[in-house]
Design an enzyme around this catalytic site. Structure first.
Site, PDB file in Angstrom:
ATOM      1  NE  ARG A  53      -0.952   1.629   3.785  1.00 31.06           N
ATOM      2  CZ  ARG A  53       0.090   2.369   4.126  1.00 31.06           C
ATOM      3  NH1 ARG A  53       1.248   1.821   4.432  1.00 31.06           N
ATOM      4  NH2 ARG A  53      -0.016   3.675   4.171  1.00 31.06           N
ATOM      5  N   GLY A  54       0.166   2.410  -0.165  1.00 25.27           N
ATOM      6  CA  GLY A  54       0.864   3.702  -0.189  1.00 25.27           C
ATOM      7  C   GLY A  54       1.206   4.034  -1.638  1.00 25.27           C
ATOM      8  NE  ARG A  95      -6.102   0.788  -2.100  1.00 28.16           N
ATOM      9  CZ  ARG A  95      -5.670   1.403  -1.001  1.00 28.16           C
ATOM     10  NH1 ARG A  95      -4.410   1.310  -0.667  1.00 28.16           N
ATOM     11  NH2 ARG A  95      -6.490   2.115  -0.254  1.00 28.16           N
ATOM     12  CG  ASP A 245      -3.219   8.209  -1.546  1.00 25.75           C
ATOM     13  OD1 ASP A 245      -3.389   8.829  -0.471  1.00 25.75           O
ATOM     14  OD2 ASP A 245      -2.760   7.052  -1.599  1.00 25.75           O
ATOM     15  CE  LYS A 256      -5.891   5.802   4.043  1.00 23.94           C
ATOM     16  NZ  LYS A 256      -6.760   4.793   3.377  1.00 23.94           N
TER      17      LYS A 256
HETATM   18  O1  MRU Z   1      -5.137   3.224   1.961  1.00 24.53           O
HETATM   19  P1  MRU Z   1      -3.657   3.338   2.091  1.00 24.53           P
HETATM   20  O2  MRU Z   1      -3.111   2.804   3.353  1.00 24.53           O
HETATM   21  O3  MRU Z   1      -2.941   2.817   0.871  1.00 24.53           O
HETATM   22  O4  MRU Z   1      -3.458   4.883   2.130  1.00 24.53           O
HETATM   23  C1  MRU Z   1      -2.503   5.536   1.439  1.00 24.53           C
HETATM   24  C2  MRU Z   1      -1.725   6.305   2.364  1.00 24.53           C
HETATM   25  O5  MRU Z   1      -0.847   5.763   2.998  1.00 24.53           O
HETATM   26  C3  MRU Z   1      -1.960   7.697   2.571  1.00 24.53           C
HETATM   27  O6  MRU Z   1      -3.061   8.222   1.998  1.00 24.53           O
HETATM   28  C4  MRU Z   1      -0.672   8.420   2.325  1.00 24.53           C
HETATM   29  O7  MRU Z   1      -0.677   9.597   2.986  1.00 24.53           O
HETATM   30  C5  MRU Z   1      -0.378   8.646   0.879  1.00 24.53           C
HETATM   31  S1  MRU Z   1       0.542   7.389   0.195  1.00 24.53           S
HETATM   32  C6  MRU Z   1       2.108   7.704   0.819  1.00 24.53           C
END
Ligand code: MRU
Length: 359
Positions: A53-54, A95, A245, A256
Site C-alpha cells: 500500500r501507499g 485501487r 495519493d 487518506k
Molecule cells: O489506503 P492506504 O493505506 O494505501 O493509504 C494511502 C496512504 O498511505 C496515505 O493516503 C498516504 O498519505 C499517501 S501514500 C504515501
C-alpha cells in the site's frame, strides 16, 4: 543528499526466482511477514488487502507486476505484449485513487512495448521490464531523500507535528514522504514531538507510522482521530505532515480520509498543513470531481481489524478511503524538485516543466 539509513524494503524483485517479494503491511506491528509470488492474481489481491500500500510503493508494485507478467511468458514475443497488457488491466483496477499505481504500470508497459518494437529477444524484453521496475524503485527512494532535505527546513526546534495515515517507508520506500522531513530534521538534531493519528478504520497511523518513528526513537504519541481538534489546540500543534495519493494541477490533494479535517482544523487554529509527495503523484490531467474515491468494504468500519463487530447487525456503514483537501488549506507541497506554494496552478506547472526538462 541525506545519509539517513533506508532500512525498510517494502517490495523487491528476487533475481534468482524472478518473483516479487513484499513486506505485508497488514500484519505490522504484530509480525514482520514477507510474501513472495509469481502470480498477478496474488499481487492484485495483496494490493486490495493493503499488504502492499501507499501511493509510491503502489507505483513500484505496478511496475514489478508488469515485469512479473513478462517473465511468466514462455511463448512468443507477441505473447509477452498480450500478457503484459492484460496484467496492466487487472492491476490498475485494484485501487483507483493513487495515481502512482497507473503511472508505474504504464512505465512498465511502455518499456516492454519499446523493447518489442526494437526487435529485442524475449529474454531481453523480460530484462527490460525488470530494469524499468527497478528504476522506478530507485527513483522513488532518491525522491524521498530529496523530499527530506527540502522539507526539513520547514521544521523547527520545539514544534509539535501531527501525522495522518502512513506515508513512511512502508508506503513510499526510502525514508518515506511525509516522514522524510521529520526523519531528516531529527537526524540534524532538531527536537520536536509528534502526534500520530490512529487513522481508523485500518489504523495505518497507530500501527505503521508509530512503528516506523519509534524505530528511529523519535518521540511520538498516538491519538484517536476524534481527539485532533482538542489536541491541536491544547498541545499547540504547529504543522501536519501528510502524504498524497494524487495531487491535481490546481493543488487539490487527495489523501487518506481525515486529511481534509486536519486541514480545516489547522487553518482555524493557526497551524500549517504540509503535503510531501514525489512528482509522480501529480496528476496534471484530471480535474477535481473526476477522481474516483475508493469506497472500501463496510466491514472495515463495522469490525475492528476484521474481527470484533462493534456495529449492531443490520446497520450500514460508509467507508471512503480518501478525501480531497482544497488548495487553500495546503500551506506547501514538498517534492523532490523543491517546495511549492499557492498559487498552485502556477507553481505546480513550473514543477512539471522542471521535471520534463530533467528527463
Ligand atoms: O489506503 P492506504 O493505506 O494505501 O493509504 C494511502 C496512504 O498511505 C496515505 O493516503 C498516504 O498519505 C499517501 S501514500 C504515501
Amino acid at each position: 543528499m541525506s545519509n539517513i539509513p533506508t532500512r525498510i524494503t517494502p517490495i523487491r524483485w528476487d533475481d534468482e526466482k524472478d518473483e516479487i517479494v513484499w513486506l505485508d503491511n497488514s500484519q505490522i506491528p504484530w509480525k514482520e511477514v514477507y510474501f513472495s509470488s509469481k502470480k498477478i492474481g496474488r499481487l492484485a489481491l495483496a494490493i486490495k488487502k493493503l499488504e502492499i500500500r501507499g501511493a509510491p510503493v503502489l507505483g513500484e508494485a505496478g511496475a514489478y507486476g508488469i515485469a512479473l507478467a513478462a517473465n511468466n511468458v514462455h511463448g512468443s514475443r507477441k505473447d509477452v505484449i498480450d500478457k503484459v497488457r492484460s496484467a496492466a488491466k487487472t492491476l490498475v483496477r485494484t485501487r483507483p485513487t493513487a495515481v502512482n499505481l497507473a503511472w508505474g504500470i504504464n512505465r512498465g508497459v511502455k518499456s516492454v512495448e519499446l523493447a518489442y518494437k526494437e526487435g529485442l529477444s524475449i529474454a531481453e524484453i523480460k530484462a527490460a521490464a525488470v530494469y524499468e521496475a527497478k528504476a522506478v524503485q530507485s527513483e522513488n527512494i532518491a525522491a524521498t531523500l530529496k523530499i527530506g532535505e527540502a522539507g526539513k527546513k520547514l521544521i523547527s526546534d520545539g514544534d509539535v507535528l501531527i501525522t495522518v495515515c502512513n506515508a513512511g517507508a512502508l508506503a513510499c520506500d526510502g525514508i518515506g514522504t511525509a516522514t522524510a522531513p521529520i526523519r531528516a530534521a531529527w537526524a540534524e538534531g532538531k527536537r520536536f514531538n509528534v502526534l500520530v493519528t490512529y487513522t481508523a478504520p485500518l489504523y495505518q497511523g497507530a500501527r505503521l507510522t508509530a512503528w516506523e518513528l519509534h524505530r528511529d526513537d523519535i518521540p511520538l504519541k498516538v491519538i484517536t482521530d476524534n481527539a485532533t481538534g482538542h489536541l491541536i489546540r491544547e498541545e499547540k500543534v504547529t504543522a501536519a505532515w501528510a502524504g498524497a495519493d494524487r495531487i491535481l494541477a490546481d493543488g487539490n490533494v487527495y489523501n487518506k480520509i481525515g486529511t481534509f479535517n486536519l486541514g480545516i482544523l489547522l487553518k482555524h487554529l493557526g497551524g500549517r498543513l504540509y503535503v510531501a509527495a514525489p512528482i509522480s503523484t501529480i496528476d496534471p490531467i484530471t480535474k477535481a470531481g473526476g477522481v474516483k474515491i475508493e469506497q472500501r468494504n463496510q466491514d472495515e468500519v463495522k469490525k475492528i481489524m476484521g474481527k470484533l463487530r462493534i456495529v449492531p447487525k443490520g446497520v450500514e456503514a460508509l467507508n471512503p478511503a480518501f478525501d480531497r483537501t482544497p488548495p487553500e488549506l495546503v500551506s506547501a507541497i514538498v517534492t523532490e524538485l523543491g517546495i511549492v506554494q499557492a498559487p498552485y496552478i502556477k507553481s505546480i506547472s513550473g514543477l512539471l516543466s522542471k521535471s520534463r526538462n530533467k528527463t
